[in-house]
Scaffold this active site. Structure first.
Site, PDB file in Angstrom:
ATOM      1  N   GLY A   4      -0.967   7.771   1.249  1.00  0.00           N
ATOM      2  CA  GLY A   4      -1.110   7.807   2.703  1.00  0.00           C
ATOM      3  C   GLY A   4       0.081   7.308   3.518  1.00  0.00           C
ATOM      4  CE  LYS A  34      -6.990  -2.283   9.439  1.00  0.00           C
ATOM      5  NZ  LYS A  34      -5.652  -2.450   8.812  1.00  0.00           N
ATOM      6  CE1 TYR A  49     -10.123  -0.869   8.001  1.00  0.00           C
ATOM      7  CE2 TYR A  49     -10.936   0.256   9.971  1.00  0.00           C
ATOM      8  CZ  TYR A  49      -9.914   0.003   9.068  1.00  0.00           C
ATOM      9  OH  TYR A  49      -8.686   0.600   9.244  1.00  0.00           O
ATOM     10  CG  ASP A  58      -5.525  -6.462  -7.017  1.00  0.00           C
ATOM     11  OD1 ASP A  58      -5.712  -6.614  -5.786  1.00  0.00           O
ATOM     12  OD2 ASP A  58      -6.434  -6.153  -7.804  1.00  0.00           O
ATOM     13  CG  LEU A  59      -1.470  -6.411  -1.680  1.00  0.00           C
ATOM     14  CD1 LEU A  59      -1.535  -5.376  -0.552  1.00  0.00           C
ATOM     15  CD2 LEU A  59      -0.297  -7.363  -1.450  1.00  0.00           C
ATOM     16  CG  ASN A  76       0.380   0.905   4.944  1.00  0.00           C
ATOM     17  OD1 ASN A  76      -0.086   1.562   5.882  1.00  0.00           O
ATOM     18  ND2 ASN A  76       0.215   1.272   3.672  1.00  0.00           N
ATOM     19  NE  ARG A  93      -5.757  -1.649  -5.893  1.00  0.00           N
ATOM     20  CZ  ARG A  93      -6.958  -1.305  -5.439  1.00  0.00           C
ATOM     21  NH1 ARG A  93      -8.022  -1.981  -5.822  1.00  0.00           N
ATOM     22  NH2 ARG A  93      -7.089  -0.298  -4.593  1.00  0.00           N
ATOM     23  N   GLY A 142       0.833  -1.210   0.000  1.00  0.00           N
ATOM     24  CA  GLY A 142       0.000   0.000   0.000  1.00  0.00           C
ATOM     25  C   GLY A 142       0.856   1.244   0.000  1.00  0.00           C
TER      26      GLY A 142
HETATM   27  N1  LIG Z   1      -6.345   6.671   7.621  1.00  0.00           N
HETATM   28  C1  LIG Z   1      -6.847   6.260   8.765  1.00  0.00           C
HETATM   29  O1  LIG Z   1      -7.611   7.002   9.440  1.00  0.00           O
HETATM   30  C2  LIG Z   1      -6.482   4.915   9.317  1.00  0.00           C
HETATM   31  C3  LIG Z   1      -6.815   4.639  10.654  1.00  0.00           C
HETATM   32  C4  LIG Z   1      -6.494   3.418  11.196  1.00  0.00           C
HETATM   33  C5  LIG Z   1      -5.837   2.477  10.434  1.00  0.00           C
HETATM   34  N2  LIG Z   1      -5.523   2.738   9.150  1.00  0.00           N
HETATM   35  C6  LIG Z   1      -4.858   1.682   8.367  1.00  0.00           C
HETATM   36  O2  LIG Z   1      -3.681   2.186   7.782  1.00  0.00           O
HETATM   37  C7  LIG Z   1      -3.382   1.457   6.591  1.00  0.00           C
HETATM   38  C8  LIG Z   1      -3.057   2.434   5.468  1.00  0.00           C
HETATM   39  O3  LIG Z   1      -4.188   3.261   5.249  1.00  0.00           O
HETATM   40  P1  LIG Z   1      -4.115   4.739   4.667  1.00  0.00           P
HETATM   41  O4  LIG Z   1      -4.843   5.598   5.603  1.00  0.00           O
HETATM   42  O5  LIG Z   1      -2.732   5.096   4.273  1.00  0.00           O
HETATM   43  O6  LIG Z   1      -5.050   4.537   3.382  1.00  0.00           O
HETATM   44  P2  LIG Z   1      -4.999   5.097   1.884  1.00  0.00           P
HETATM   45  O7  LIG Z   1      -4.435   6.483   1.838  1.00  0.00           O
HETATM   46  O8  LIG Z   1      -6.381   4.875   1.361  1.00  0.00           O
HETATM   47  O9  LIG Z   1      -3.976   4.086   1.172  1.00  0.00           O
HETATM   48  C9  LIG Z   1      -4.309   2.741   1.059  1.00  0.00           C
HETATM   49  C10 LIG Z   1      -3.197   1.994   0.335  1.00  0.00           C
HETATM   50  O10 LIG Z   1      -3.586   0.597   0.236  1.00  0.00           O
HETATM   51  C11 LIG Z   1      -3.417   0.177  -1.099  1.00  0.00           C
HETATM   52  N3  LIG Z   1      -4.353  -0.875  -1.485  1.00  0.00           N
HETATM   53  C12 LIG Z   1      -5.697  -0.916  -1.312  1.00  0.00           C
HETATM   54  N4  LIG Z   1      -6.200  -2.023  -1.898  1.00  0.00           N
HETATM   55  C13 LIG Z   1      -5.144  -2.682  -2.447  1.00  0.00           C
HETATM   56  C14 LIG Z   1      -5.019  -3.872  -3.224  1.00  0.00           C
HETATM   57  N5  LIG Z   1      -6.081  -4.617  -3.563  1.00  0.00           N
HETATM   58  N6  LIG Z   1      -3.789  -4.248  -3.620  1.00  0.00           N
HETATM   59  C15 LIG Z   1      -2.715  -3.490  -3.324  1.00  0.00           C
HETATM   60  N7  LIG Z   1      -2.768  -2.362  -2.598  1.00  0.00           N
HETATM   61  C16 LIG Z   1      -3.979  -1.960  -2.194  1.00  0.00           C
HETATM   62  C17 LIG Z   1      -3.647   1.438  -1.947  1.00  0.00           C
HETATM   63  O11 LIG Z   1      -2.990   1.330  -3.184  1.00  0.00           O
HETATM   64  P3  LIG Z   1      -3.682   1.197  -4.633  1.00  0.00           P
HETATM   65  O12 LIG Z   1      -5.077   1.736  -4.522  1.00  0.00           O
HETATM   66  O13 LIG Z   1      -2.781   1.962  -5.535  1.00  0.00           O
HETATM   67  O14 LIG Z   1      -3.644  -0.277  -4.909  1.00  0.00           O
HETATM   68  C18 LIG Z   1      -2.983   2.501  -1.078  1.00  0.00           C
HETATM   69  O15 LIG Z   1      -1.607   2.555  -1.361  1.00  0.00           O
HETATM   70  C19 LIG Z   1      -4.598   0.559   6.328  1.00  0.00           C
HETATM   71  O16 LIG Z   1      -4.314  -0.757   6.734  1.00  0.00           O
HETATM   72  C20 LIG Z   1      -5.678   1.158   7.210  1.00  0.00           C
HETATM   73  O17 LIG Z   1      -6.639   0.198   7.610  1.00  0.00           O
HETATM   74  C21 LIG Z   1      -5.822   3.941   8.561  1.00  0.00           C
END
Ligand SMILES: NC(=O)c1ccc[n+]([C@@H]2O[C@H](COP(=O)([O-])OP(=O)(O)OC[C@H]3O[C@@H](n4cnc5c(N)ncnc54)[C@H](OP(=O)(O)O)[C@@H]3O)[C@@H](O)[C@H]2O)c1
Length: 262
Positions: free
Chosen positions: A24, A172, A168, A73-74, A100, A46, A20
């Protein structure tokens, strides 16, 4: 008693996989591992355009580290296995795996779509398990005993916040169980490979925008209500745990924005 290493691992030129990495938290973690620890970082997603752009910028920096993109694509195990094969061929193997990548769909238990539940479990849980296994196997075949697995989990592994995020939160909560499960499996084989979860509350990323693509106001309201964590705060936590000495097992770092109630 046999003497044990007591100083933190020098991660310079060692290989980290960050899933990922196109947005973010993952994108920022990649930069920090390159710039602060001098690591050879493989970022997967992706959409790899942004990872490639960042890789070009990082080439100008004064560091032993570098960033390399792999499209993956995971949701598809064959793509994950192909990614690990490419890492083995080009970079030797994985020393640090930051699981991540993750996402949420608003999909309640009573009305949610199966496809959305499946997408969350495929990426947030199953891909995390497959990457963890493949990273461990990569360490084992190279006799790496100081490797590190880091799961980016969530405060949603600890509480249920609203019906839309029940599934979700179940993913987690699974990550919480998988963290302790991996720790116990590693203890059973007397491995010094470490496992840490980092569990944030709201972080200022695209996460909420992706969750509600038709209603950006939800993201805007969440951001206006408080000062959210920044991706850099998570990157600081990742660098911190990697810099702890080998006898320190940070289990789970819970991090909320100070102003967040839930
Ligand atoms: N933001 C929050 O408030 C928050 C809070 C708690 C926990 N988290 C956790 O933190 C982690 C990162 O989240 P973020 O906030 O950075 O989210 P984000 O900005 O939406 O980024 C998500 C990343 O995951 C990748 N991803 C999604 N589906 C995928 C797939 N099928 N194959 C490969 N990559 C995939 C996306 O890449 P592509 O779309 O390019 O594939 C992107 O790089 C997640 O596990 C999330 O649950 C986030």
């Amino acid at each position: 008693m046999a003497s044990r290493a007591s100083s933190a691992t020098n991660w310079a030129r060692r290989v980290a996989l960050v899933t990922g990495a196109s947005a973010g938290i993952g994108a920022t973690v990649c930069e920090h591992l390159v710039l602060r620890l001098g690591m050879k970082v493989i970022g997967c997603a992706r959409n790899i355009d942004k990872i490639e752009e960042s890789a070009v910028k990082l080439r100008q920096a004064n560091t032993t580290g570098s960033l390399h993109a792999i499209k993956c694509d995971l949701r598809h195990e064959d793509e994950i296995l192909a990614m690990f094969a490419e890492i083995k061929e080009k970079y030797g193997g994985v020393d640090v795996c930051v699981n991540n990548a993750g996402l949420a769909h608003p999909a309640t238990l009573l009305e949610g779509k199966t496809e959305q539940w499946r997408n969350m479990f495929d990426v947030n849980v199953l891909a995390l398990c497959i990457c963890t296994r493949e990273a461990y196997q990569s360490m084992k075949e190279r006799n790496i005993d100081d490797g590190y697995i880091i799961h980016i989990s969530s405060m949603s592994g600890y509480r249920l916040e609203q019906p839309a995020t029940n599934v979700y939160a179940a993913t987690k909560h699974s990550v919480k169980a998988l963290t302790e499960g991996l720790r116990l499996e590693l203890r059973e084989i007397k491995s010094n490979i470490r496992i840490t979860s980092i569990s944030p509350g709201d972080v200022s990323t695209e996460f909420c925008l992706r969750m509600y693509p038709d209603d950006p106001s939800i993201h805007e309201k969440s951001e206006a209500a408080k000062k959210c964590l920044e991706p850099k705060d998570l990157a600081d936590a990742v660098v911190h745990v990697l810099q702890t000495p080998p006898h320190v097992q940070v289990h789970d770092l819970l991090m909320r924005p100070t102003e967040q109630t839930t």
